[in-house]
Design an enzyme around this catalytic site. Sequence first.
Site, PDB file in Angstrom:
ATOM      1  N   ASP A 189      -1.112   1.395  -4.001  1.00  0.00           N
ATOM      2  CA  ASP A 189      -2.107  -0.093  -4.579  1.00  0.00           C
ATOM      3  C   ASP A 189      -3.381   0.647  -4.992  1.00  0.00           C
ATOM      4  O   ASP A 189      -4.548   0.031  -5.253  1.00  0.00           O
ATOM      5  CB  ASP A 189      -2.342  -1.018  -3.676  1.00  0.00           C
ATOM      6  CG  ASP A 189      -2.909  -0.719  -2.268  1.00  0.00           C
ATOM      7  OD1 ASP A 189      -3.005   0.750  -2.120  1.00  0.00           O
ATOM      8  OD2 ASP A 189      -3.825  -1.328  -1.750  1.00  0.00           O
TER       9      ASP A 189
ATOM     10  N   SER B 288       0.942  -1.180  -0.112  1.00  0.00           N
ATOM     11  CA  SER B 288       0.051   0.011  -0.181  1.00  0.00           C
ATOM     12  C   SER B 288       0.834   1.457   0.064  1.00  0.00           C
ATOM     13  O   SER B 288       1.586   1.641  -0.825  1.00  0.00           O
ATOM     14  CB  SER B 288      -1.016  -0.122   1.195  1.00  0.00           C
ATOM     15  OG  SER B 288      -1.746   1.054   1.041  1.00  0.00           O
TER      16      SER B 288
ATOM     17  N   ASP C 173      -2.139   6.250  -3.468  1.00  0.00           N
ATOM     18  CA  ASP C 173      -0.988   5.495  -2.817  1.00  0.00           C
ATOM     19  C   ASP C 173      -0.421   4.167  -3.692  1.00  0.00           C
ATOM     20  O   ASP C 173      -1.046   4.510  -4.820  1.00  0.00           O
ATOM     21  CB  ASP C 173      -1.516   4.999  -1.569  1.00  0.00           C
ATOM     22  CG  ASP C 173      -2.494   4.028  -1.490  1.00  0.00           C
ATOM     23  OD1 ASP C 173      -3.322   4.110  -2.429  1.00  0.00           O
ATOM     24  OD2 ASP C 173      -2.700   3.203  -0.479  1.00  0.00           O
TER      25      ASP C 173
ATOM     26  N   ASP D 167      -5.937   2.123  -3.583  1.00  0.00           N
ATOM     27  CA  ASP D 167      -7.314   2.103  -2.923  1.00  0.00           C
ATOM     28  C   ASP D 167      -7.613   3.149  -2.428  1.00  0.00           C
ATOM     29  O   ASP D 167      -8.723   3.668  -1.851  1.00  0.00           O
ATOM     30  CB  ASP D 167      -7.210   1.061  -2.133  1.00  0.00           C
ATOM     31  CG  ASP D 167      -6.459   0.957  -0.777  1.00  0.00           C
ATOM     32  OD1 ASP D 167      -5.173   1.662  -0.704  1.00  0.00           O
ATOM     33  OD2 ASP D 167      -6.505   0.028   0.200  1.00  0.00           O
TER      34      ASP D 167
HETATM   35 MG    MG Z   1      -3.511   1.384   0.039  1.00  0.00          MG
END
Ligand code: MG
Length: 459
Positions: free
Chosen positions: A253, A109, A251, A255
């Site tokens: 990844d 992340s 960020d 999400d």
């Molecule tokens: Mg993340």
Amino acid sequence: MDRVKDSKTRIGGVGKLFGTDGVRGLANDEVTAEMAMNLGRAMGSLRKGRIAVAIDTRISSFMLKNAAIAGVLSTGCDVVDLGLAPTPALQYYVKTRKEIRGGIMVTASHNPKEYNGIKFIQEDGREFTREMDEESEKLYFSKNFVKAKWNEVGQVYKDSCYRIYLDGIKDKVDANRIAKREFKVVVDCGNGAGCVTTPQLLKELGCDVLSINSHPDGNFPVRNPEPVEANLSLLKKFVTEFNADLGVAHDGDADRVVFVDENGNFVSEDVALALMAKYYVEINNGGKVVTPVSSSKCVEDVVIEAGGELVYTAVGSPVVAETMIKTKAVFGGEGNGGLVFPEHLYARDGAMGVAKILEMMASENKKISELVKGIPKYYTIKEKVPCKDKIKLIEGLKEEFPDANFIDGARIDYENGWLLIRPSGTEPIARIFAEGKDKKTAEEIFKIGIEAVKKILQL
Ligand code: MG
């Protein structure tokens, strides 16, 4: 035997493999190929069906992915390898494809480039709950995995989740209304997994797109994957130079999403959360909004003013998502850019956040800075200090603040603000949040917090 070894090496040292966001640690040191393979074996043993696997752009992601896949295959389960994809794109694919029984996401992340991690996904696209993580952990340490016969081991199939994911988002926003406005948007993917989806989504929503840091690069050459204001000077500069309506950043990844207004000012994550919460309560004529105890009071203020109700939870997106389902909430999210849209996916989704903020700007016919003006101002101080002994911190806090709310860490409410001290679930640090109606109040509250932490941890 293994448990002792692994619990010592695991970041945070709390004796658990899974933190608030899956397994995280230094790649090829704390999070190893062997660990990834055994996690894959645990996943295959538990879900007994086809598993989808995706990775972020980190250098160690290939190593961990291939090890995890080998583990899954050894249990007799097939794998669908989705390659590079944002976490919510994998989750949406798992949710939508009925034959897929679970997902494995290789990502750390927002953590620095040396880190990596593994996160398990349920068949409905949600992250594993704490109970499910505990079940996986038990199996991992017992090594009591399903083992397929030589001719029954699983096979690997390849697929892409981009189309299904982008169409899923476009179906849930007023795409025509957005397209009519011909927004200019600068997107900073931070060289993470958002590179493969968000610039394309913006184009398909009729925006004039300028993308920066938008080629996959696990060295994260320009900025740290955490989309905090200090890392976004380039985005702010390009928004003003390009005369853009909006700047967005993800960020590692994707999400999470954060925004920069048309004047190049960073929109604090809590304000963005409040904007979205207000919008959802308004379009639903009321309803519940779920957020952790670490979120700014401005979220509660706007939700109540719009006729809605706020429900507080512990920190971590799985508990926010679970509470949203239980309370039939219209919206939920965290004050770190993690926004959860229940009609789409019970998980944080950065690209959905981008599409929804554009819909809001289009339907209210306002600039992002004008929308921000409608959110009450609070002064917030967020600091982190090193903390290797989380139990010592919590025990100390119970002594220092016996009347605090211990829903997650210690939250102490004052007349004009509040204080939250909590150990991180993913890093060996403690976070101190202080919020007040003005700067002086926030500083006074923060001083109480930092002094207590220093005393307890002898810093
Ligand atoms: Mg993340």
